[in-house]
Design a protein around this motif. Structure first.
Motif, PDB file in Angstrom:
ATOM      1  N   ALA A  34      -7.258  11.132  34.824  1.00 35.75           N
ATOM      2  CA  ALA A  34      -6.839  11.289  33.428  1.00 35.75           C
ATOM      3  C   ALA A  34      -5.316  11.359  33.331  1.00 35.75           C
ATOM      4  N   ILE A  35      -4.696  12.053  34.272  1.00 36.39           N
ATOM      5  CA  ILE A  35      -3.233  12.162  34.260  1.00 36.39           C
ATOM      6  C   ILE A  35      -2.599  10.811  34.553  1.00 36.39           C
ATOM      7  N   ARG A  36      -3.154  10.068  35.528  1.00 37.00           N
ATOM      8  CA  ARG A  36      -2.603   8.746  35.833  1.00 37.00           C
ATOM      9  C   ARG A  36      -2.748   7.803  34.640  1.00 37.00           C
ATOM     10  N   ALA A  37      -3.880   7.865  33.960  1.00 38.65           N
ATOM     11  CA  ALA A  37      -4.077   7.013  32.784  1.00 38.65           C
ATOM     12  C   ALA A  37      -3.056   7.335  31.699  1.00 38.65           C
ATOM     13  N   GLU A  38      -2.799   8.615  31.505  1.00 39.88           N
ATOM     14  CA  GLU A  38      -1.826   9.012  30.486  1.00 39.88           C
ATOM     15  C   GLU A  38      -0.414   8.614  30.899  1.00 39.88           C
ATOM     16  N   LEU A  39      -0.112   8.693  32.188  1.00 39.67           N
ATOM     17  CA  LEU A  39       1.199   8.267  32.683  1.00 39.67           C
ATOM     18  C   LEU A  39       1.391   6.765  32.501  1.00 39.67           C
ATOM     19  N   ASP A  40       0.318   5.988  32.720  1.00 44.25           N
ATOM     20  CA  ASP A  40       0.408   4.539  32.521  1.00 44.25           C
ATOM     21  C   ASP A  40       0.686   4.191  31.060  1.00 44.25           C
ATOM     22  N   ALA A  41       0.221   5.055  30.153  1.00 46.26           N
ATOM     23  CA  ALA A  41       0.429   4.818  28.718  1.00 46.26           C
ATOM     24  C   ALA A  41       1.653   5.553  28.182  1.00 46.26           C
ATOM     25  N   ALA A  42       2.381   6.232  29.067  1.00 48.62           N
ATOM     26  CA  ALA A  42       3.468   7.126  28.627  1.00 48.62           C
ATOM     27  C   ALA A  42       4.541   6.400  27.835  1.00 48.62           C
ATOM     28  N   GLU A  43       4.869   5.184  28.256  1.00 50.29           N
ATOM     29  CA  GLU A  43       5.942   4.456  27.576  1.00 50.29           C
ATOM     30  C   GLU A  43       5.578   4.167  26.128  1.00 50.29           C
ATOM     31  N   GLU A  44       4.317   3.847  25.880  1.00 47.39           N
ATOM     32  CA  GLU A  44       3.867   3.572  24.511  1.00 47.39           C
ATOM     33  C   GLU A  44       3.792   4.836  23.666  1.00 47.39           C
ATOM     34  N   GLU A  45       3.639   5.976  24.310  1.00 49.10           N
ATOM     35  CA  GLU A  45       3.513   7.250  23.591  1.00 49.10           C
ATOM     36  C   GLU A  45       4.863   7.890  23.286  1.00 49.10           C
ATOM     37  N   LEU A  46       5.949   7.323  23.808  1.00 46.36           N
ATOM     38  CA  LEU A  46       7.260   7.921  23.568  1.00 46.36           C
ATOM     39  C   LEU A  46       7.593   7.914  22.072  1.00 46.36           C
ATOM     40  N   PRO A  47       8.298   8.932  21.591  1.00 45.52           N
ATOM     41  CA  PRO A  47       8.739   8.927  20.187  1.00 45.52           C
ATOM     42  C   PRO A  47       9.635   7.728  19.902  1.00 45.52           C
ATOM     43  N   ARG A  48       9.612   7.258  18.683  1.00 43.14           N
ATOM     44  CA  ARG A  48      10.441   6.119  18.269  1.00 43.14           C
ATOM     45  C   ARG A  48      11.575   6.611  17.379  1.00 43.14           C
ATOM     46  N   LEU A  49      12.716   5.975  17.515  1.00 45.44           N
ATOM     47  CA  LEU A  49      13.833   6.297  16.635  1.00 45.44           C
ATOM     48  C   LEU A  49      13.537   5.803  15.227  1.00 45.44           C
ATOM     49  N   ASN A  50      14.157   6.444  14.244  1.00 41.72           N
ATOM     50  CA  ASN A  50      13.938   6.045  12.858  1.00 41.72           C
ATOM     51  C   ASN A  50      14.914   4.948  12.429  1.00 41.72           C
ATOM     52  N   LYS A  51      14.753   4.502  11.194  1.00 45.36           N
ATOM     53  CA  LYS A  51      15.565   3.403  10.676  1.00 45.36           C
ATOM     54  C   LYS A  51      17.051   3.729  10.703  1.00 45.36           C
ATOM     55  N   ALA A  52      17.416   4.956  10.304  1.00 47.94           N
ATOM     56  CA  ALA A  52      18.833   5.329  10.256  1.00 47.94           C
ATOM     57  C   ALA A  52      19.471   5.235  11.634  1.00 47.94           C
ATOM     58  N   ALA A  53      18.766   5.704  12.663  1.00 51.01           N
ATOM     59  CA  ALA A  53      19.312   5.671  14.018  1.00 51.01           C
ATOM     60  C   ALA A  53      19.529   4.238  14.482  1.00 51.01           C
ATOM     61  N   PHE A  54      18.572   3.362  14.207  1.00 45.15           N
ATOM     62  CA  PHE A  54      18.726   1.969  14.638  1.00 45.15           C
ATOM     63  C   PHE A  54      19.850   1.263  13.867  1.00 45.15           C
ATOM     64  N   GLU A  55      19.968   1.563  12.581  1.00 49.70           N
ATOM     65  CA  GLU A  55      21.051   0.955  11.798  1.00 49.70           C
ATOM     66  C   GLU A  55      22.409   1.419  12.304  1.00 49.70           C
ATOM     67  N   LEU A  56      22.509   2.703  12.646  1.00 48.54           N
ATOM     68  CA  LEU A  56      23.773   3.219  13.169  1.00 48.54           C
ATOM     69  C   LEU A  56      24.055   2.660  14.557  1.00 48.54           C
ATOM     70  N   ALA A  57      23.014   2.460  15.364  1.00 49.94           N
ATOM     71  CA  ALA A  57      23.196   1.849  16.687  1.00 49.94           C
ATOM     72  C   ALA A  57      23.799   0.451  16.543  1.00 49.94           C
ATOM     73  N   ALA A  58      23.321  -0.300  15.555  1.00 44.62           N
ATOM     74  CA  ALA A  58      23.840  -1.648  15.323  1.00 44.62           C
ATOM     75  C   ALA A  58      25.311  -1.601  14.901  1.00 44.62           C
ATOM     76  N   LEU A  59      25.670  -0.592  14.109  1.00 47.34           N
ATOM     77  CA  LEU A  59      27.070  -0.449  13.696  1.00 47.34           C
ATOM     78  C   LEU A  59      27.955  -0.076  14.887  1.00 47.34           C
ATOM     79  N   VAL A  60      27.428   0.747  15.790  1.00 50.80           N
ATOM     80  CA  VAL A  60      28.188   1.109  16.987  1.00 50.80           C
ATOM     81  C   VAL A  60      28.482  -0.140  17.810  1.00 50.80           C
ATOM     82  N   VAL A  61      27.480  -0.985  17.978  1.00 51.87           N
ATOM     83  CA  VAL A  61      27.640  -2.211  18.755  1.00 51.87           C
ATOM     84  C   VAL A  61      28.697  -3.113  18.117  1.00 51.87           C
ATOM     85  N   SER A  62      28.754  -3.134  16.786  1.00 46.55           N
ATOM     86  CA  SER A  62      29.712  -4.011  16.096  1.00 46.55           C
ATOM     87  C   SER A  62      31.154  -3.618  16.358  1.00 46.55           C
ATOM     88  N   GLY A  63      31.374  -2.337  16.695  1.00 47.24           N
ATOM     89  CA  GLY A  63      32.740  -1.886  16.968  1.00 47.24           C
ATOM     90  C   GLY A  63      33.560  -1.625  15.724  1.00 47.24           C
TER      91      GLY A  63
END
Length: 302
Positions: A34-63
Motif C-alpha cells: 500500500a505504501i509503495r502504491a501511494e509512493l508511485d502515485a505521489a507525484e500526482e498527489e502533490l499540491p498544485r500552485l494556483n493561478k496567481a502563482a503561475f502568472e507571477l512565475a511567468a512575470l519573473v521569467v520575463s525579467g
C-alpha cells in the motif's frame, strides 16, 4: 529591481519515490504494498500552485516588472495583497515609511518576493493546512517552516546580496514532514486502520525528504531549491558547493533546530559544515535566534 531568479527546468533523472524510500521491514506485506502504491502515485498527489502563482512565475521569467499585470493579480487575490503589505512593512525590509497600497508594497519587495509570497500562500493552505491539527504539536510544523523562511531571507540577503534575498529557500524545504504525513494518512485510509505513532513517525522521516524533492522538481521554483532538497535527502553527501544552496540547507536546518523546545546551545549550528562554508559565526546565529524568537516577522497566520 535586481537580479531575477531562474526557474527550474524538468529534472531528466525521473526516479520513482517507491524506488528511493526504504520501507521498514517490520511492516507486513499489505502495508508495504500500500505504501509503495501511494509512493508511485505521489507525484500526482502533490499540491498544485494556483493561478496567481503561475502568472507571477511567468512575470519573473520575463525579467520585467509589469505594474498593470501585477495590479490585476493583486486585485483578484485580497489575501495575497494583505500578505504583500505585511511583508513590505515588516522588519525584513527595514521599512521606515509604512505603505498602505498593495501595488506600492509589491514594488518595494520586488517580483521575486511577490512570486514567493504567492507560493507560500499555497504551501500554507495545501501542504501545511491539512495537517496542522494532527502532527508535530498542531501548528508547530508551520512555525518551523516560517522560522526557516525568515532565516533564509536574512541569511541570503547578508551572504548573497539584497537582490537575491529569498524566503522560499528555507520554507519549502520544511514541507517534507507534512507531505509525508498526508501520504501516510492516505495509506491508512486505504488500509482501514491507523499505524502506531512510532511507525508513522519513522515513515514520515523516511518519506518526507523524497516528497520534498518531488515538490521542488514539479513547482516552478529556483533550481537552488531542488538542489537543496536533494542534498537534504542525502542524495549528494557533501556540503553543496553553491552558496544559494548552502543558504537554503542551513536555513531549513536552523529553523528546525531553533523551533525545538528548550534549545539554547548555539555552538552546535556554528559547527555545521554548511555554516562554516557560509562563514556564519555565533554572533550571527544569535541574531537569527533573536529574530525568530522576537516574533517580529509573521508570514501567515497559522
Amino acid at each position: 529591481m535586481g537580479s531575477i531568479c531562474t526557474l527550474a527546468v524538468p529534472d531528466p533523472c525521473r526516479v520513482k519515490a517507491s524506488e528511493v524510500v526504504d520501507i521498514p521491514h517490520s511492516l507486513d506485506r499489505s502495508w508495504r504494498c500500500a505504501i509503495r502504491a501511494e509512493l508511485d502515485a505521489a507525484e500526482e498527489e502533490l499540491p498544485r500552485l494556483n493561478k496567481a502563482a503561475f502568472e507571477l512565475a511567468a512575470l519573473v521569467v520575463s525579467g520585467e516588472y509589469d505594474v498593470i499585470a501585477v495590479g490585476k493579480i493583486l486585485e483578484s487575490d485580497e489575501e495575497l495583497s494583505r500578505h504583500v503589505l505585511a511583508l513590505a512593512n515588516s522588519s525584513l525590509y527595514a521599512a521606515v515609511a509604512t505603505v498602505e497600497s498593495a501595488s506600492v508594497a509589491a514594488q518595494r519587495i520586488g517580483m521575486r518576493a511577490l512570486f514567493e509570497l504567492a507560493v507560500i500562500k499555497v504551501a500554507r493552505t495545501k501542504i501545511f493546512g491539512p495537517v496542522l491539527k494532527d502532527m508535530l504539536g498542531g501548528k508547530k510544523a508551520w512555525q518551523v517552516a516560517c522560522n526557516a523562511g525568515v532565516i533564509s531571507h536574512r541569511v541570503s540577503s547578508a551572504k548573497l546580496g539584497s537582490s537575491r534575498a529569498s524566503l522560499l529557500g528555507g520554507l519549502i524545504l520544511s514541507s517534507g514532514p507534512p507531505l509525508g504525513f498526508q501520504l501516510i494518512q492516505r495509506v491508512e485510509a486505504r488500509q482501514g486502520r491507523p499505524l502506531s505513532e512510532r511507525l508513522r513517525s519513522e515513515l514520515v522521516r523516511r518519506i518526507g525528504p523524497v516528497l520534498c524533492v518531488l515538490l521542488a522538481r514539479n513547482w516552478p521554483l529556483p533550481p537552488s531549491i531542488l538542489s537543496a532538497a536533494k542534498s537534504m535527502a542525502n542524495w549528494p553527501h557533501d556540503t553543496p558547493p553553491a552558496a544559494d544552496v548552502q543558504v537554503a540547507v542551513f536555513s531549513a536546518y536552523l529553523g528546525r533546530l531553533l523551533s525545538a523546545p528548550g534549545f539554547e546551545n548555539l555552538s552546535i549550528p556554528v559547527s555545521w559544515p554548511v555554516a562554516r562554508a557560509l562563514r556564519v559565526d555565533r554572533r550571527q546565529v544569535q541574531e537569527l535566534a533573536d529574530l525568530v524568537t522576537s516574533g517580529s516577522v509573521s508570514l501567515f497566520a497559522a
